[in-house]
Design an enzyme around this catalytic site. Structure first.
Site, PDB file in Angstrom:
ATOM      1  N   ASP A 281     107.845  33.255 -24.267  1.00  0.00           N
ATOM      2  CA  ASP A 281     107.102  31.495 -24.628  1.00  0.00           C
ATOM      3  C   ASP A 281     105.694  32.386 -24.954  1.00  0.00           C
ATOM      4  OD1 ASP A 281     108.109  29.122 -25.618  1.00  0.00           O
ATOM      5  OD2 ASP A 281     108.185  29.279 -23.675  1.00  0.00           O
TER       6      ASP A 281
ATOM      7  N   ASP B 176     113.862  24.010 -29.130  1.00  0.00           N
ATOM      8  CA  ASP B 176     113.425  24.165 -27.623  1.00  0.00           C
ATOM      9  C   ASP B 176     112.958  23.030 -26.939  1.00  0.00           C
ATOM     10  OD1 ASP B 176     111.667  25.218 -25.527  1.00  0.00           O
ATOM     11  OD2 ASP B 176     110.804  26.538 -27.244  1.00  0.00           O
TER      12      ASP B 176
END
Length: 210
Positions: free
Chosen positions: A11, A156
């Protein structure tokens, strides 16, 4: 990675598109050095993702996933296509991510043209881990899988041992797990193995995934 995770999800948050500030290209480079054979799936929650293409490819990213809603893309097909072309030209695979409130059909033209390797569907508000899974993402998974049997449909946010098989049954073949792996009482490797088993079982049982 050693426990069976096929991808390492990274991320990259800039503190502007989302409030959190996380990993950047130097850390991606360090991960690549430590895991030279891993697939580094880099999810950019950033404004103006076009500014990061060269830095991410130099750092060793395998896939560059940008947000449809990000400034610089602005939910416009022409801008998305321009960025996709740049990412592909750099040698990375390319993905496009959708926030929970964005409908899946905005990406159908890109999917139909075969321009995306991955569509990432957020099942929480992007920015922080430990949030609860939003079941409203499941119809979006199903819609994208019906649209294409080849594209990676990634989910996600809030993935657990309790819902991983259900998400795979809907047609998702890539599931991102953070808290379930790193915050559980069991060792991370055990959690990864359990998740991989659930995902495989869900995909095998799914009628929508070819």
């Amino acid at each position: 990675h050693d426990a069976g995770a096929e991808w390492i999800h990274v991320d990259v948050f800039d503190g502007n598109f989302v409030p959190n500030l996380t990993i950047g290209p130097p850390v991606v480079k360090a991960i690549r050095k430590h895991c030279p054979d891993a697939f580094l799936d880099c999810h950019l929650c950033v404004l103006n993702p076009e500014n990061y293409v060269e830095d991410m490819v130099k750092a060793g990213a395998s896939q560059f996933t940008f947000h449809w809603e990000a400034r610089g893309v602005d939910g416009e097909l022409d801008r998305a296509k321009e960025l996709i072309e740049r990412v592909r030209g750099s040698g990375m695979l390319v993905g496009c991510a959708l926030a929970p409130e964005t409908a899946a059909d905005v990406l159908f033209p890109l999917v139909d043209e075969g321009l995306l390797d991955t569509v990432l569907l957020m099942s929480v508000r992007p920015g922080f881990g430990g949030q609860k899974f939003m079941p409203s993402v499941l119809p979006k998974v199903e819609a994208l899988r019906k649209r294409s049997s080849k594209i990676n449909v990634q989910v996600d946010g809030g993935i657990t041992l309790d819902n991983a098989k259900e998400v795979a049954l809907a047609g998702a073949n890539v599931l991102v797990a953070g808290s379930t792996v790193y915050s559980a009482p069991a060792p991370p490797a055990d959690q990864v193995k359990a998740l991989v088993g659930l995902i495989r079982g869900g995909l095998e049982a799914s009628r929508s995934f070819a």
